[in-house]
Design an enzyme around this catalytic site. Structure first.
Site, PDB file in Angstrom:
ATOM      1  N   THR A 186       0.825  -1.185   0.000  1.00 36.00           N
ATOM      2  CA  THR A 186       0.000   0.000   0.000  1.00 36.00           C
ATOM      3  C   THR A 186       0.874   1.257   0.000  1.00 36.00           C
ATOM      4  O   THR A 186       1.978   1.233   0.523  1.00 36.00           O
ATOM      5  CB  THR A 186      -0.863  -0.018   1.270  1.00 36.00           C
ATOM      6  OG1 THR A 186      -1.761  -1.110   1.165  1.00 36.00           O
ATOM      7  CG2 THR A 186      -1.641   1.258   1.471  1.00 36.00           C
ATOM      8  N   ARG A 224     -12.780  -8.942  -1.579  1.00 33.72           N
ATOM      9  CA  ARG A 224     -12.161  -8.680  -0.275  1.00 33.72           C
ATOM     10  C   ARG A 224     -11.733  -7.208  -0.200  1.00 33.72           C
ATOM     11  O   ARG A 224     -11.134  -6.671  -1.127  1.00 33.72           O
ATOM     12  CB  ARG A 224     -10.957  -9.597  -0.092  1.00 33.72           C
ATOM     13  CG  ARG A 224     -10.176  -9.364   1.215  1.00 33.72           C
ATOM     14  CD  ARG A 224      -9.029  -8.409   1.005  1.00 33.72           C
ATOM     15  NE  ARG A 224      -8.186  -8.300   2.197  1.00 33.72           N
ATOM     16  CZ  ARG A 224      -7.235  -7.390   2.347  1.00 33.72           C
ATOM     17  NH1 ARG A 224      -6.997  -6.510   1.395  1.00 33.72           N
ATOM     18  NH2 ARG A 224      -6.517  -7.349   3.434  1.00 33.72           N
ATOM     19  N   ASP A 280      -8.017  -2.563   4.961  1.00 34.74           N
ATOM     20  CA  ASP A 280      -8.145  -1.362   5.797  1.00 34.74           C
ATOM     21  C   ASP A 280      -7.990  -0.058   5.019  1.00 34.74           C
ATOM     22  O   ASP A 280      -8.455   0.992   5.475  1.00 34.74           O
ATOM     23  CB  ASP A 280      -7.067  -1.386   6.888  1.00 34.74           C
ATOM     24  CG  ASP A 280      -5.654  -1.427   6.298  1.00 34.74           C
ATOM     25  OD1 ASP A 280      -5.420  -2.226   5.369  1.00 34.74           O
ATOM     26  OD2 ASP A 280      -4.802  -0.652   6.750  1.00 34.74           O
TER      27      ASP A 280
END
Ligand code: ASP
Length: 323
Positions: free
Chosen positions: A183, A211, A214
């Site tokens: 990320t 899916r 966060d």
């Protein structure tokens, strides 16, 4: 008024020690430096923290070295599902998109959702339609893929099936691509004293379709409040969601009176550890302090203050110090 500051990350993970001096390592460092240099110029010219974090993350998305936008990892069915979010510490306004496959820069989509102000989080094709109408650039879903990421998916599948991996002949990155949380994110404090955070991801290699981690969840992978701090996370998303990682840093500062570094380290080393969470976060406080903790071996990261020089790192502090 504290000096404006920008911090960025490009993911955390397991280091490949054999590649410390690789050409690829230099590419990662150069890319982080260039993004920080551009951000420093913006901050010094008085740009808002929100503009600075969006531009930094947009550039990280455009760079195939990082798992966001171009170069995003593949899902189990060999597609891309991208997630992004932004939060403005001044107003607590936020925007996010999840599971999108056609928006060239998901962080700009998150920003557009925030600016519209009607809702906070859009998902899938409806998110794409929504921001396309707002004029955002769309691409063919195949645009995000790279041969390296496809090979990574195939290795992940082989590993899941218990097959032995053969890395020979493969260009090695400083952080093991197969064990990296890639990320990207940025946090900033601007000259007016406002904070902002942005996070963008391709998610986790071989993730099941649908899916969501966060990264697009405010309070988990992204949070900003002028009352305390701005935070962007990277790591095993499910664990970060369970401990509300990004918000938890702010809460420890606001309610427990902890300093930024104490709060950030507590979340990464204690709270995440308890639920088996791996990864790290970047955080900047309203006073301009910066904390970049991670519980993995490495994290692509960097920071710069207005008027200063960028500092970038990949490995743990001790190793960075000794070169
Ligand atoms: N946190 C991201 C997710 O769970 C993955 C990452 O940090 O690379 O989707």
């Amino acid at each position: 008024m504290p000096t404006p500051v920008l911090a960025i990350h490009g993911g955390a993970g397991t280091l490949l020690r054999s590649t410390m001096s690789s050409e690829l390592e230099q590419q990662y460092r150069a890319e982080l430096q260039a993004i920080l240099t551009a951000g420093e110029r913006m901050l010094a010219a008085g740009a808002s923290a929100m503009d600075v974090v969006c531009e930094a993350v947009r550039r990280l998305e455009e760079c195939p070295l990082f798992n966001a936008g171009k170069g995003a990892v593949y899902t189990a069915d060999e597609r891309h599902e991208l997630d992004a979010s932004v939060m403005d510490g001044r107003t607590l306004a936020a925007g996010a998109v999840a599971g999108v496959s056609r928006i060239r820069n998901p962080v700009l989509a998150a920003r557009a959702v925030m600016d519209q102000g009607a809702h906070l989080l859009f998902i899938g094709p409806a998110a794409e339609t929504y921001v396309e109408k707002l004029g955002l650039e769309m691409v063919d879903p195949g645009w995000f893929g790279t041969p390296q990421r496809l090979a990574q998916l195939h290795r992940a599948r082989a590993e899941a099936a218990g097959a032995l991996l053969d890395h020979d002949g493969q260009a090695r990155t400083p952080i093991d691509e197969g064990k990296k949380f890639g990320t990207v994110g940025a946090v900033a404090l601007d000259a007016a004293g406002h904070l902002a955070a942005a996070t963008s991801t391709g998610g986790m290699t071989n993730k099941l379709p649908g899916r969501v981690g966060d990264s697009p969840l405010i309070g988990a992978g992204c949070y900003a409040s002028d009352e305390s701090c701005a935070v962007s996370c990277t790591g095993t998303g499910e664990a970060f969601i369970r401990v509300a990682a990004a918000r938890e840093v702010g809460a420890l500062m606001e309610y427990a009176g902890q300093g930024l570094d104490e709060a950030a380290r507590r979340v990464v080393f204690e709270k995440l550890g308890r639920v088996g969470g791996q990864g790290g976060l970047i955080a900047v406080s309203r006073d301009g302090e910066v904390s970049l903790p991670f519980n993995t071996e490495g994290m692509y990261r960097g920071m710069v203050r207005a008027g200063g020089q960028p500092v970038v790192g990949i490995y743990g502090e001790a190793q960075e110090a000794t070169g």
